[in-house]
Write an enzyme that holds these catalytic residues in place. Sequence first.
Site, PDB file in Angstrom:
ATOM      1  N   CYS A   1      -2.492 -19.120 -16.971  1.00 43.27           N
ATOM      2  CA  CYS A   1      -1.341 -19.078 -16.066  1.00 43.27           C
ATOM      3  C   CYS A   1      -0.052 -19.047 -16.875  1.00 43.27           C
ATOM      4  CB  CYS A   1      -1.296 -20.303 -15.160  1.00 43.27           C
ATOM      5  SG  CYS A   1      -2.692 -20.484 -14.044  1.00 43.27           S
ATOM      6  N   ASP A   2       0.971 -18.498 -16.270  1.00 41.31           N
ATOM      7  CA  ASP A   2       2.303 -18.592 -16.864  1.00 41.31           C
ATOM      8  C   ASP A   2       3.333 -18.593 -15.745  1.00 41.31           C
ATOM      9  OD1 ASP A   2       3.683 -18.351 -19.710  1.00 41.31           O
ATOM     10  OD2 ASP A   2       4.919 -17.314 -18.241  1.00 41.31           O
TER      11      ASP A   2
END
Length: 205
Positions: A75-76
Site C-alpha cells: 500500500c501507499d
Amino acid sequence: MQFVLASASPARLSVLRAAGLEPEVEVSDVDEDALLGGLPGASPADAVVALAGAKATAVARRVAARLPDALVVGCDSMLHIDGALVGKPGDTTTARARWQEMAGRTGELVTGHAVLRLVDGEIDRVAEGHAVTTVRFGRPDPDELEAYLATGEPLAVAGSFTLDGLGGWFVEGIDGDPSNVIGISLPLTRRLLSGVGVRVTDLWA
C-alpha cells in the site's frame, strides 16, 4: 496461505489484526522518491498504485523461496490537496506549513493497493486498485499545532495527520472509507483478494 504486509506502518498492521488477520510484516526497500521522479505527469491514483505495486513486488521476490504460496499486499498513501500530491513531511517545518495550508479545508487521502499471489514461488496473479477518502480538517490553534508537531506523529505519516491517533482531534469528518485513511482500505483489499482467487474469510485467524 501466509498473508504478508509489505509495509512498516503500525497503523496498517493494526487495521488488519483488528479485521481478523495476522500478517507477517516485510518492509520493502523501494526508493519512493526515485520511483515518483520517473512518473512525471502521473495522476494521483496512478502514482500511489505504482508505489504500492513496486513495494509488493520487491517483497514478493524476497519472500518467495521461504513462503512460496504467500499473498503479498503493498500500500501507499498520499494526500491530494491544491492539485499537489504530498506524502510524509519528514521534518517539523514542512509539517507545520502543511497544516497551516490544510486547516479548515478538505483534501483527498489516496491509497494505492497491490495484491500479489505467489504460487510455487512465482508471482501468479496480481490485482491493483486505489481508494479515495475526502478528509475535512479542523483548525488547531497555534499552541495545539505546536504541541501536535512536538509529538513527532505528523512527521512520519502521509499528509501530516492521522485519523486513529493524536491527529484525530483535528479531523472534523471524512467522506468515504475510514480504513483507507488509516492506510489500507478493507473493502478494496477484499475485492482485490477476490481478484486473485482468495476469500478474505478464509484468511481470518
